[in-house]
Scaffold this motif. Sequence first.
Motif, PDB file in Angstrom:
ATOM      1  N   TYR A 101     -74.052  29.845  41.401  1.00 32.05           N
ATOM      2  CA  TYR A 101     -73.106  29.905  42.524  1.00 32.05           C
ATOM      3  C   TYR A 101     -72.517  28.552  42.888  1.00 32.05           C
ATOM      4  O   TYR A 101     -71.426  28.483  43.422  1.00 32.05           O
ATOM      5  N   PHE A 102     -73.282  27.489  42.661  1.00 27.25           N
ATOM      6  CA  PHE A 102     -72.819  26.143  43.058  1.00 27.25           C
ATOM      7  C   PHE A 102     -73.117  25.168  41.914  1.00 27.25           C
ATOM      8  O   PHE A 102     -74.166  25.254  41.285  1.00 27.25           O
ATOM      9  N   SER A 103     -72.199  24.232  41.704  1.00 27.87           N
ATOM     10  CA  SER A 103     -72.381  23.300  40.590  1.00 27.87           C
ATOM     11  C   SER A 103     -73.041  21.986  41.032  1.00 27.87           C
ATOM     12  O   SER A 103     -73.189  21.080  40.242  1.00 27.87           O
ATOM     13  N   VAL A 104     -73.446  21.894  42.319  1.00 31.09           N
ATOM     14  CA  VAL A 104     -74.085  20.663  42.804  1.00 31.09           C
ATOM     15  C   VAL A 104     -75.564  20.636  42.381  1.00 31.09           C
ATOM     16  O   VAL A 104     -76.121  21.673  42.013  1.00 31.09           O
ATOM     17  N   PRO A 105     -76.201  19.452  42.447  1.00 27.51           N
ATOM     18  CA  PRO A 105     -77.640  19.398  42.130  1.00 27.51           C
ATOM     19  C   PRO A 105     -78.456  20.283  43.083  1.00 27.51           C
ATOM     20  O   PRO A 105     -78.159  20.340  44.283  1.00 27.51           O
ATOM     21  N   VAL A 106     -79.445  20.958  42.532  1.00 31.08           N
ATOM     22  CA  VAL A 106     -80.338  21.816  43.326  1.00 31.08           C
ATOM     23  C   VAL A 106     -81.763  21.292  43.137  1.00 31.08           C
ATOM     24  O   VAL A 106     -82.211  21.096  42.001  1.00 31.08           O
ATOM     25  N   PHE A 107     -82.442  21.042  44.259  1.00 31.87           N
ATOM     26  CA  PHE A 107     -83.807  20.504  44.204  1.00 31.87           C
ATOM     27  C   PHE A 107     -84.785  21.490  44.837  1.00 31.87           C
ATOM     28  O   PHE A 107     -84.464  22.142  45.832  1.00 31.87           O
ATOM     29  N   LEU A 108     -85.980  21.576  44.275  1.00 34.38           N
ATOM     30  CA  LEU A 108     -87.025  22.440  44.831  1.00 34.38           C
ATOM     31  C   LEU A 108     -88.235  21.591  45.196  1.00 34.38           C
ATOM     32  O   LEU A 108     -88.530  20.604  44.538  1.00 34.38           O
ATOM     33  N   GLU A 109     -88.936  22.023  46.229  1.00 35.46           N
ATOM     34  CA  GLU A 109     -90.188  21.347  46.578  1.00 35.46           C
ATOM     35  C   GLU A 109     -91.021  22.304  47.418  1.00 35.46           C
ATOM     36  O   GLU A 109     -90.481  23.238  48.022  1.00 35.46           O
ATOM     37  N   ASN A 110     -92.309  22.062  47.429  1.00 33.55           N
ATOM     38  CA  ASN A 110     -93.212  22.851  48.269  1.00 33.55           C
ATOM     39  C   ASN A 110     -92.855  22.650  49.752  1.00 33.55           C
ATOM     40  O   ASN A 110     -92.481  21.562  50.164  1.00 33.55           O
ATOM     41  N   ASP A 111     -92.974  23.725  50.551  1.00 35.58           N
ATOM     42  CA  ASP A 111     -92.491  23.653  51.940  1.00 35.58           C
ATOM     43  C   ASP A 111     -93.266  22.669  52.812  1.00 35.58           C
ATOM     44  O   ASP A 111     -92.686  22.021  53.693  1.00 35.58           O
ATOM     45  N   ALA A 112     -94.560  22.529  52.580  1.00 38.39           N
ATOM     46  CA  ALA A 112     -95.343  21.577  53.385  1.00 38.39           C
ATOM     47  C   ALA A 112     -94.928  20.143  53.056  1.00 38.39           C
ATOM     48  O   ALA A 112     -94.853  19.281  53.941  1.00 38.39           O
ATOM     49  N   THR A 113     -94.624  19.893  51.799  1.00 35.95           N
ATOM     50  CA  THR A 113     -94.160  18.574  51.380  1.00 35.95           C
ATOM     51  C   THR A 113     -92.796  18.284  51.993  1.00 35.95           C
ATOM     52  O   THR A 113     -92.512  17.168  52.445  1.00 35.95           O
ATOM     53  N   VAL A 114     -91.954  19.314  52.013  1.00 39.29           N
ATOM     54  CA  VAL A 114     -90.612  19.201  52.604  1.00 39.29           C
ATOM     55  C   VAL A 114     -90.710  18.841  54.092  1.00 39.29           C
ATOM     56  O   VAL A 114     -89.985  17.968  54.587  1.00 39.29           O
ATOM     57  N   ALA A 115     -91.623  19.488  54.804  1.00 38.97           N
ATOM     58  CA  ALA A 115     -91.799  19.200  56.240  1.00 38.97           C
ATOM     59  C   ALA A 115     -92.263  17.758  56.432  1.00 38.97           C
ATOM     60  O   ALA A 115     -91.799  17.058  57.343  1.00 38.97           O
ATOM     61  N   ALA A 116     -93.163  17.306  55.568  1.00 40.57           N
ATOM     62  CA  ALA A 116     -93.648  15.920  55.651  1.00 40.57           C
ATOM     63  C   ALA A 116     -92.501  14.942  55.405  1.00 40.57           C
ATOM     64  O   ALA A 116     -92.395  13.912  56.078  1.00 40.57           O
ATOM     65  N   LEU A 117     -91.638  15.268  54.462  1.00 38.38           N
ATOM     66  CA  LEU A 117     -90.492  14.404  54.164  1.00 38.38           C
ATOM     67  C   LEU A 117     -89.576  14.310  55.384  1.00 38.38           C
ATOM     68  O   LEU A 117     -89.116  13.228  55.755  1.00 38.38           O
ATOM     69  N   ALA A 118     -89.327  15.453  56.022  1.00 41.79           N
ATOM     70  CA  ALA A 118     -88.455  15.467  57.199  1.00 41.79           C
ATOM     71  C   ALA A 118     -89.038  14.609  58.313  1.00 41.79           C
ATOM     72  O   ALA A 118     -88.329  13.818  58.940  1.00 41.79           O
ATOM     73  N   GLU A 119     -90.328  14.738  58.569  1.00 40.62           N
ATOM     74  CA  GLU A 119     -90.956  13.948  59.636  1.00 40.62           C
ATOM     75  C   GLU A 119     -90.898  12.456  59.307  1.00 40.62           C
ATOM     76  O   GLU A 119     -90.804  11.622  60.206  1.00 40.62           O
ATOM     77  N   THR A 120     -90.964  12.118  58.008  1.00 36.72           N
ATOM     78  CA  THR A 120     -90.928  10.715  57.601  1.00 36.72           C
ATOM     79  C   THR A 120     -89.518  10.145  57.720  1.00 36.72           C
ATOM     80  O   THR A 120     -89.334   8.979  58.074  1.00 36.72           O
ATOM     81  N   VAL A 121     -88.510  10.974  57.426  1.00 35.59           N
ATOM     82  CA  VAL A 121     -87.133  10.469  57.471  1.00 35.59           C
ATOM     83  C   VAL A 121     -86.618  10.412  58.909  1.00 35.59           C
ATOM     84  O   VAL A 121     -86.018   9.426  59.318  1.00 35.59           O
ATOM     85  N   CYS A 122     -86.870  11.469  59.689  1.00 32.16           N
ATOM     86  CA  CYS A 122     -86.241  11.469  61.026  1.00 32.16           C
ATOM     87  C   CYS A 122     -87.124  12.105  62.102  1.00 32.16           C
ATOM     88  O   CYS A 122     -86.613  12.550  63.128  1.00 32.16           O
ATOM     89  N   GLY A 123     -88.432  12.132  61.906  1.00 33.34           N
ATOM     90  CA  GLY A 123     -89.309  12.737  62.910  1.00 33.34           C
ATOM     91  C   GLY A 123     -90.417  11.804  63.360  1.00 33.34           C
ATOM     92  O   GLY A 123     -90.203  10.601  63.538  1.00 33.34           O
ATOM     93  N   ALA A 124     -91.619  12.369  63.512  1.00 35.89           N
ATOM     94  CA  ALA A 124     -92.745  11.644  64.102  1.00 35.89           C
ATOM     95  C   ALA A 124     -93.195  10.444  63.276  1.00 35.89           C
ATOM     96  O   ALA A 124     -93.804   9.519  63.806  1.00 35.89           O
ATOM     97  N   ALA A 125     -92.907  10.454  61.973  1.00 36.59           N
ATOM     98  CA  ALA A 125     -93.349   9.354  61.102  1.00 36.59           C
ATOM     99  C   ALA A 125     -92.172   8.541  60.600  1.00 36.59           C
ATOM    100  O   ALA A 125     -92.244   7.913  59.547  1.00 36.59           O
ATOM    101  N   LYS A 126     -91.083   8.561  61.378  1.00 42.70           N
ATOM    102  CA  LYS A 126     -89.855   7.877  60.960  1.00 42.70           C
ATOM    103  C   LYS A 126     -90.127   6.426  60.596  1.00 42.70           C
ATOM    104  O   LYS A 126     -90.732   5.679  61.368  1.00 42.70           O
ATOM    105  N   GLY A 127     -89.718   6.065  59.410  1.00 40.37           N
ATOM    106  CA  GLY A 127     -89.847   4.681  58.975  1.00 40.37           C
ATOM    107  C   GLY A 127     -91.185   4.339  58.341  1.00 40.37           C
ATOM    108  O   GLY A 127     -91.352   3.224  57.847  1.00 40.37           O
TER     109      GLY A 127
END
Length: 313
Positions: A101-127
């Motif tokens: 459906y889309f020609s852009v890059p598609v990435f997969l990851e486990n959902d718990a890892t994804v949540a950790a990434l979000a908290e590290t980028v812009c949440g409780a563990a930012k920076g």
Amino acid sequence: MVSIGIDLGGTNIAVGAVSEEGALLSQVCVPTRSQRPYQDVVREMAACVRETLQKAQLPETALRSIGIGVPGAVDPVQGTVIGCSNIPWHGVPLRSEMQRYFSVPVFLENDATVAALAETVCGAAKGAGSCVMLTLGTGVGSGIILNGRPWNGAFRQGGEIGHMVLYPNGVPCACGRNGCVERYCSATALALRGKQACWAHPDSLILEKAGGDIEGITARMVMDAAKEGDAPALRAVSAFADALALTIDNIINFLDPEIIVLGGGVSRAGAFLLDAVLPRIPTTDRLDPRTLPSIVLAQLGSEAGVIGAAMLQ
Ligand SMILES: [Zn+2]
């Protein structure tokens, strides 16, 4: 440019358009209906991606990438879902199906890892340079971020803190081991402790909160009763906190991360949870003082799945 993050859950699929700064611009949510063929699920995901872009008034040419958080084991290199616990997917070629459906890059990851990434980028563990997130929900999910990137191990088997053994003679786990972290530190485990407390003490406030229905007891009811000083609930939370503190002690010994983030349903108990757990973590090692990581509550809540998926690259 925006990235689309997709939080694929057993019940719902949430799709969001996320700016490069991590701001959620628009979101669409549909039921997963996971029993249908995976091709149908992905077709609806693709429709949601288009709808999400329209809601944010963005053209499809503004789309940079699509990231998908999956509730199970994925092979991000092959772009496949190896297996899920609550969606009947095994060996599903999710990336190639989405790229129909889309020609852009598609990435997969486990959902718990994804949540950790979000908290590290812009949440409780930012920076933070290193972060471990524990998601205390139905099970115990975990995500490890090292140098700003998810770490799942050389053979994709790492970061399974939920199945580290705390008590070798403990409660059997679905994974085949006994005494896993998940059997002691999940919302399910705390609810079970609450039920056991009520069998012994039917006058407990926990049972009152459940309207007299022992089977209806949830982790939140146990926490709420404990906050009000109910003795059986306090004992249940105390035993839960012992196990969680032991898990955190092991994480510190093994990885020594800068921040440990607690998320998932149990973390909604807030400061009460931290007050129960933190004093149980040893502050010395061989009599020497030990520098503990910051142990904090997740900030992003249910949006972490979408935001973190969009951050994948
Ligand atoms: Zn296990």
